[in-house]
Design a protein around this motif. Structure first.
Motif, PDB file in Angstrom:
ATOM      1  N   PHE A  57      -1.707  -1.994   4.237  1.00 41.09           N
ATOM      2  CA  PHE A  57      -1.027  -1.237   3.191  1.00 41.09           C
ATOM      3  C   PHE A  57      -1.994  -1.064   2.016  1.00 41.09           C
ATOM      4  O   PHE A  57      -2.500  -2.049   1.477  1.00 41.09           O
ATOM      5  N   LYS A  58      -2.254   0.177   1.646  1.00 41.91           N
ATOM      6  CA  LYS A  58      -3.104   0.472   0.496  1.00 41.91           C
ATOM      7  C   LYS A  58      -2.204   0.549  -0.725  1.00 41.91           C
ATOM      8  O   LYS A  58      -1.422   1.491  -0.884  1.00 41.91           O
ATOM      9  N   LEU A  59      -2.309  -0.453  -1.589  1.00 40.16           N
ATOM     10  CA  LEU A  59      -1.367  -0.596  -2.699  1.00 40.16           C
ATOM     11  C   LEU A  59      -1.784   0.218  -3.921  1.00 40.16           C
ATOM     12  O   LEU A  59      -2.250  -0.318  -4.935  1.00 40.16           O
ATOM     13  N   GLU A  60      -1.568   1.511  -3.828  1.00 41.01           N
ATOM     14  CA  GLU A  60      -1.805   2.386  -4.977  1.00 41.01           C
ATOM     15  C   GLU A  60      -0.798   2.123  -6.089  1.00 41.01           C
ATOM     16  O   GLU A  60      -0.976   2.561  -7.227  1.00 41.01           O
ATOM     17  N   SER A  61       0.229   1.375  -5.767  1.00 43.01           N
ATOM     18  CA  SER A  61       1.211   0.927  -6.760  1.00 43.01           C
ATOM     19  C   SER A  61       0.584  -0.005  -7.784  1.00 43.01           C
ATOM     20  O   SER A  61       1.184  -0.279  -8.831  1.00 43.01           O
ATOM     21  N   CYS A  62      -0.628  -0.492  -7.515  1.00 43.26           N
ATOM     22  CA  CYS A  62      -1.312  -1.395  -8.447  1.00 43.26           C
ATOM     23  C   CYS A  62      -2.167  -0.660  -9.477  1.00 43.26           C
ATOM     24  O   CYS A  62      -2.864  -1.299 -10.272  1.00 43.26           O
ATOM     25  N   ASN A  63      -2.132   0.661  -9.465  1.00 43.81           N
ATOM     26  CA  ASN A  63      -2.817   1.422 -10.515  1.00 43.81           C
ATOM     27  C   ASN A  63      -2.137   1.201 -11.864  1.00 43.81           C
ATOM     28  O   ASN A  63      -0.992   0.738 -11.919  1.00 43.81           O
ATOM     29  N   PRO A  64      -2.787   1.533 -12.969  1.00 46.72           N
ATOM     30  CA  PRO A  64      -2.283   1.181 -14.304  1.00 46.72           C
ATOM     31  C   PRO A  64      -0.863   1.647 -14.612  1.00 46.72           C
ATOM     32  O   PRO A  64      -0.097   0.916 -15.241  1.00 46.72           O
ATOM     33  N   THR A  65      -0.497   2.852 -14.192  1.00 50.78           N
ATOM     34  CA  THR A  65       0.874   3.307 -14.449  1.00 50.78           C
ATOM     35  C   THR A  65       1.755   3.138 -13.226  1.00 50.78           C
ATOM     36  O   THR A  65       2.875   3.640 -13.197  1.00 50.78           O
ATOM     37  N   GLY A  66       1.251   2.441 -12.215  1.00 54.21           N
ATOM     38  CA  GLY A  66       2.076   2.108 -11.061  1.00 54.21           C
ATOM     39  C   GLY A  66       2.103   3.130  -9.950  1.00 54.21           C
ATOM     40  O   GLY A  66       2.937   3.032  -9.053  1.00 54.21           O
ATOM     41  N   SER A  67       1.188   4.103  -9.974  1.00 54.89           N
ATOM     42  CA  SER A  67       1.151   5.072  -8.880  1.00 54.89           C
ATOM     43  C   SER A  67      -0.256   5.619  -8.670  1.00 54.89           C
ATOM     44  O   SER A  67      -1.140   5.456  -9.515  1.00 54.89           O
ATOM     45  N   PHE A  68      -0.425   6.309  -7.548  1.00 60.66           N
ATOM     46  CA  PHE A  68      -1.716   6.886  -7.173  1.00 60.66           C
ATOM     47  C   PHE A  68      -2.179   7.976  -8.124  1.00 60.66           C
ATOM     48  O   PHE A  68      -3.361   8.347  -8.136  1.00 60.66           O
ATOM     49  N   GLN A 122      14.624   6.800 -13.618  1.00 56.00           N
ATOM     50  CA  GLN A 122      14.608   6.301 -14.987  1.00 56.00           C
ATOM     51  C   GLN A 122      13.368   5.472 -15.298  1.00 56.00           C
ATOM     52  O   GLN A 122      12.855   5.507 -16.417  1.00 56.00           O
ATOM     53  N   GLY A 123      12.869   4.720 -14.323  1.00 56.54           N
ATOM     54  CA  GLY A 123      11.681   3.916 -14.575  1.00 56.54           C
ATOM     55  C   GLY A 123      10.475   4.767 -14.922  1.00 56.54           C
ATOM     56  O   GLY A 123       9.633   4.379 -15.741  1.00 56.54           O
ATOM     57  N   LYS A 124      10.392   5.941 -14.301  1.00 51.60           N
ATOM     58  CA  LYS A 124       9.263   6.836 -14.555  1.00 51.60           C
ATOM     59  C   LYS A 124       9.422   7.549 -15.901  1.00 51.60           C
ATOM     60  O   LYS A 124       8.453   7.693 -16.655  1.00 51.60           O
ATOM     61  N   GLU A 295       8.373   2.235  -4.349  1.00 57.75           N
ATOM     62  CA  GLU A 295       9.416   3.242  -4.532  1.00 57.75           C
ATOM     63  C   GLU A 295       9.741   3.852  -3.160  1.00 57.75           C
ATOM     64  O   GLU A 295       8.926   3.785  -2.221  1.00 57.75           O
ATOM     65  N   PRO A 296      10.930   4.445  -3.009  1.00 55.40           N
ATOM     66  CA  PRO A 296      11.337   4.959  -1.695  1.00 55.40           C
ATOM     67  C   PRO A 296      10.348   5.927  -1.064  1.00 55.40           C
ATOM     68  O   PRO A 296      10.149   5.904   0.150  1.00 55.40           O
ATOM     69  N   ILE A 323      -0.168   4.315   3.064  1.00 56.67           N
ATOM     70  CA  ILE A 323      -0.397   4.440   1.621  1.00 56.67           C
ATOM     71  C   ILE A 323       0.890   4.128   0.866  1.00 56.67           C
ATOM     72  O   ILE A 323       1.911   4.809   1.048  1.00 56.67           O
ATOM     73  N   ILE A 324       0.837   3.114   0.028  1.00 60.30           N
ATOM     74  CA  ILE A 324       1.965   2.749  -0.833  1.00 60.30           C
ATOM     75  C   ILE A 324       1.701   3.400  -2.188  1.00 60.30           C
ATOM     76  O   ILE A 324       0.942   2.896  -3.006  1.00 60.30           O
ATOM     77  N   THR A 325       2.322   4.548  -2.390  1.00 62.74           N
ATOM     78  CA  THR A 325       1.927   5.419  -3.490  1.00 62.74           C
ATOM     79  C   THR A 325       2.460   5.005  -4.854  1.00 62.74           C
ATOM     80  O   THR A 325       1.864   5.338  -5.879  1.00 62.74           O
ATOM     81  N   GLY A 326       3.603   4.271  -4.884  1.00 66.59           N
ATOM     82  CA  GLY A 326       4.173   3.949  -6.182  1.00 66.59           C
ATOM     83  C   GLY A 326       4.947   2.639  -6.179  1.00 66.59           C
ATOM     84  O   GLY A 326       5.500   2.214  -5.154  1.00 66.59           O
ATOM     85  N   ASN A 327       5.018   2.001  -7.323  1.00 61.69           N
ATOM     86  CA  ASN A 327       5.684   0.717  -7.502  1.00 61.69           C
ATOM     87  C   ASN A 327       7.204   0.861  -7.469  1.00 61.69           C
ATOM     88  O   ASN A 327       7.760   1.848  -7.940  1.00 61.69           O
ATOM     89  N   GLY A 328       7.871  -0.143  -6.935  1.00 59.16           N
ATOM     90  CA  GLY A 328       9.327  -0.116  -6.860  1.00 59.16           C
ATOM     91  C   GLY A 328      10.016  -0.107  -8.203  1.00 59.16           C
ATOM     92  O   GLY A 328      11.164   0.354  -8.318  1.00 59.16           O
TER      93      GLY A 328
END
Length: 359
Positions: A57-68, A122-124, A295-296, A323-328
């Motif tokens: 799993f490529k955790l792009e969710s770990c980018n500064p704003t939580g997404s790729f 709402q989180g975004k 995220e879904p 690719i895990i594109t965004g944080n939950g």
């Protein structure tokens, strides 16, 4: 502001690490919020369901704003500054707005965000608000918002930072570089969500470039997935009213449609669709079996992988990256709908021990 000052930080960022592969000049400012260099985490349990060679799993969710989005945003904002612009604009279902607002704030630019009414998690939206973006909510969908943003950018001196901007694609391709750098070669399969289709376009570009340079010996099969209620590429026509729990890919007329089809065809891959119930099943599997809260829209990669496995595709000797594109945390409402094991008890050691089976 000295935009180059943070080059002394331990994390150099996309512009520094992969600058020689990017359209930078001597006038491009080099800065970072810590984007890129995201983890590539090997599966501990889901891989066993598939009997695959290896699953990552490529955790792009770990980018500064939580997404790729941050990979491309740092490039497009740097080029906007280089071209003398002091404002950025985007249409967004959420992640692009958060990223644009963050990088604009970092560099002292004004960020304008056009969002479709009642269709942003709402989180975004909270991120865009916190970063100080000027938010313009329209009575319409994402495709209408993007059309308006394009019209405005054509009339006024403002940088459009959606993935129709080629600098976005250039930055996002660096994730493909990182995968090859980490694995020593390209994987056999890459599974990726498809919304506006810029990311599948970017990854394919990155893999092709590394292959042409001899850094990778092969190119992966690109497996893109759309939600069944928002699958224009799959059905072959725009969807006027897209609907899906995966808000990040709730897009009816992708801007990068043609390049996504090219990635599919050139790689020998496929673009398919899965329903929301399978997305949510994968969403829970990732969290509860791998410890990955996404995220879904990100979970659709695993949903697609499981679908292919059920259909009889043999992954036994294949190396796969999802690719895990965004944080939950981008979409907390979805998580709160999962039935929780909640026990209301007195503040009593004896009662708590009994509930835990240790009485």
């Amino acid at each position: 502001m000295n935009l180059s000052s943070n080059l002394n930080e331990s994390h150099k960022g996309v512009l520094h690490r992969y600058g020689k592969y990017l359209p930078l000049t001597g006038d491009t400012p080099i800065f970072t919020l810590g984007e890129g260099d995201t983890p590539l985490v090997q599966s501990r349990r889901i891989a066993d369901r598939l009997n695959c060679g290896a699953l990552y799993f490529k955790l792009e969710s770990c980018n500064p704003t939580g997404s790729f989005k941050d990979r491309g945003m740092v490039v497009v904002v740097a080029k906007a500054i280089e071209h003398g612009l002091d404002a950025v604009l985007c249409a967004s279902t959420g992640n692009t707005s958060a990223s644009a607002a963050a990088y604009a704030a970092r560099c002292g630019l004004t960020a304008y965000v056009i969002i479709p009414g009642q269709n942003v998690a709402q989180g975004k939206l909270a991120q865009a608000i916190a970063y100080g973006a000027q938010i313009l909510e329209i009575d319409g969908n994402f495709d209408q918002a993007l059309s308006l943003a394009q019209a405005i950018s054509e009339k006024h001196p403002i940088a459009l930072v959606n993935s129709v901007n080629p600098y976005r694609i250039e930055g996002q391709k660096t994730a493909a570089f990182e995968i090859v750098d980490a694995l020593g070669d390209a994987p056999d399969y890459l599974f990726i969500p498809v919304g506006n289709a810029g990311n599948i376009t970017a990854y394919w570009r990155g893999f092709v470039e590394y292959h042409n340079l001899g850094v990778a010996t092969q190119r992966p099969r690109m497996m893109g997935f759309q939600a069944a209620g928002a699958a224009p590429i799959v059905i072959g026509r725009p969807v006027e009213e897209p609907h899906t729990v995966a808000s990040a890919i709730r897009i009816g007329n992708p801007a990068s449609w043609k390049s996504a089809l090219a990635a599919e065809d050139e790689s020998g891959g496929a673009i398919d669709a899965v329903p929301d119930d399978e997305i949510l099943e994968a969403y829970q599997l990732l969290a509860q079996e791998e410890g990955i809260f996404c995220e879904p829209a990100s979970a659709i990669t695993v949903a697609g992988l499981l679908k292919m496995s059920r259909e009889g595709v043999d992954f036994s000797d294949k190396r796969i990256v999802c690719i895990i594109t965004g944080n939950g945390l981008k979409d907390p409402d979805t998580a709160m709908k999962i039935p929780a094991t909640l026990h209301k008890l007195p503040a009593s050691l004896q009662d708590i021990e009994a509930e835990m089976g240790w009485a």
